[in-house]
Design an enzyme around this catalytic site. Structure first.
Site, short mmCIF file in Angstrom:
data_model
loop_
_atom_site.label_atom_id
_atom_site.label_comp_id
_atom_site.label_asym_id
_atom_site.label_seq_id
_atom_site.Cartn_x
_atom_site.Cartn_y
_atom_site.Cartn_z
CG HIS A 1 -1.24 -2.57 8.22
ND1 HIS A 1 -1.28 -3.26 9.42
CD2 HIS A 1 -2.53 -2.50 7.80
CE1 HIS A 1 -2.52 -3.60 9.69
NE2 HIS A 1 -3.31 -3.16 8.73
CG ASP B 1 -6.38 -4.51 6.14
OD1 ASP B 1 -5.35 -3.80 6.16
OD2 ASP B 1 -7.08 -4.71 7.14
#
Length: 467
Positions: free
Chosen positions: A234, A382
């Protein structure tokens, strides 16, 4: 209940012995993790009944992180924390041992401790009816001694409910509500080999500095836990802007280290690393930390071996099942406390070596604040992803669609003599698959014999390699 008018003579007395819930079995929930097809059912992240089963099956049985030894160095020092949704007090005893108790008065259930931490505590007092308890959890007195004048009152039988087992590993204190749980070392298995990368790279040990940072995120607890267990992929998309701001360049996951990179998993605990030595440390923005880690790695190679020494500051991430995570190199340690299927309380600390120079400790503290705090350049990225990943699954049609966890299906590494299930490359879904396999094991099994001998147990060759 009955009063003086009850028939049958003598009445029973309250049994105030601790009650530790028994595990059940939920095979229907375990089947929501489809290991054969590398898919996970979205209901895991939004369903209230599944969440309540998690509190029973996972959080009431697992060894959960409570505190670092440095937070309660002296007798009567204490911290408040959570085990699942249960509020807990962790307190250093006068003999140096550590105990933990439910932060709930056995009289009417009110909290007996309202603050997050303290020193030199003489005890804990409920402000509802004045019941007071010693640091050992025993009842010491009641308001006005009214109860003590009652001949039927059995003071010695009443106290704060203790956490069933407490143990520590190299500075980290854990507890479990399950009297039948295996030892902490057995719960870890040979995963201690990887924990030592952060906990035992210097002879002086470690400590938490700078207090704790608390925040709330509207997400399911498993999304951040699985992110830290093995999702470095990610960073290419999520953290590009943060990397540009700090490093003046985009995210570099160390392609030149692909042949060294690997994922390791034991009992659902997982770590990924590319062994690039300082990739995580660089993102804190302090050149002196990079120099410190290079020097530390050289010294630690004699203590840990070259492979683990290379991971001290490398691009890496780790989760200890179920909800305790950290980032080597960035030195942020955190717990994802569940607060319902769609909310967590995140508590973050900074870990440093005790022997590190003060200016290095301060640089780590500031670096963690800048990167992994509620206003940190990486944490904000996040949190937004995890919130939308949770929220979208509320859709009825949406949650009928399975989630894909199939990256690296053919990546098993049988050549490296390392503890656990080893997979090639850090960009892989292998650790996430094993994390959810462990989740399914806890849902299905009501006993530790089956729990410790399932698919997530370490291969025998790996156990030998770790000895």
């Amino acid at each position: 209940m009955c009063d003086g008018g009850c028939k049958g003579g003598a009445r029973g007395r309250p049994n105030m012995a601790p009650v530790y819930p028994k595990a059940a079995s939920y095979p229907e929930y375990a089947q929501l993790v489809n290991r054969e097809n590398a898919q996970v059912d979205r209901r895991l992240f939004v369903d209230e009944a599944i969440y309540q089963a998690e509190l029973q099956q996972i959080f009431a049985r697992s060894w959960l992180f409570l505190a670092h030894e440095s937070q309660i160095p002296s007798p009567s020092d204490f911290v408040r924390t959570s085990m699942g949704e249960d509020d807990v007090i962790v307190v250093r005893q006068r003999d140096g041992s550590v105990k933990a108790f439910l932060n709930s008065c056995p009289h009417r259930g009110n909290r007996v401790c309202m603050v997050d931490a303290g020193t030199k505590a003489r005890g804990f007092i409920c402000n509802y009816h004045g019941w007071s308890f010693g640091i050992d959890g025993g009842l010491r007195g009641t308001d006005g001694k009214v109860y003590e004048k009652d001949q039927a009152f059995e003071k010695a039988q009443i106290g704060l409910t203790p956490v069933a087992q407490i143990d520590s590993y190299k500075g980290l204190i854990f507890g479990t509500f399950d009297p039948a749980a295996p030892s902490l070392l057995d719960f870890f298995g040979p995963f201690t080999f990887y924990l030592d990368i952060m906990l035992d790279n210097d002879e002086g040990g470690t400590e938490f500095i700078g207090g704790a940072i608390k925040s709330e995120i509207d997400c399911n607890w498993k999304f951040p836990a699985e992110n830290f267990v093995g999702d470095i992929l990610h960073a290419f998309w999520t953290h590009q802007s943060g990397a540009q701001a700090i490093l003046g360049a985009g995210v570099d996951l160390g392609k030149r280290y692909d042949e060294l990179a690997f994922q390791a998993s034991v009992y659902g605990h997982g770590i990924e690393t590319n062994l690039d030595k300082v990739g995580n440390t660089r993102t804190l923005g302090y050149p002196e930390l990079v120099d410190y880690v290079y020097d530390l790695s050289e010294k630690a190679s004699a203590r840990l071996g070259d492979l683990r020494a290379r991971a001290i500051g490398a691009i890496s991430s780790c989760t200890v099942f179920p909800n305790f995570s950290f980032l080597p190199g960035q030195n942020t340690f955190r717990v994802w406390h569940p607060r319902g299927p769609g909310k967590i309380e995140l508590v973050v600390w900074t870990l440093v070596n005790k022997n590190a120079p003060e200016h290095i400790k301060e640089a780590y503290r500031k670096g963690v604040m800048m990167t992994f705090s509620p206003g940190g350049v990486f944490e904000m990225d996040d949190g937004e992803n995890w919130e939308y990943s949770t929220r979208v699954n509320q859709g009825f049609v949406t949650r009928q669609q399975p989630l894909h966890y199939a990256l690296g299906l053919e990546s098993t590494d049988l050549e490296r003599e390392l503890p656990g299930h080893i997979h090639k490359g850090s960009m892989n879904d292998a650790n996430q698959r094993l994390f959810y396999t462990r989740w399914a094991e806890f849902m299905e099994h009501d006993n530790w014999t089956d729990l410790q001998n399932g698919d997530t147990a370490p291969p025998q060759k790996s156990v030998k390699a770790a000895e």
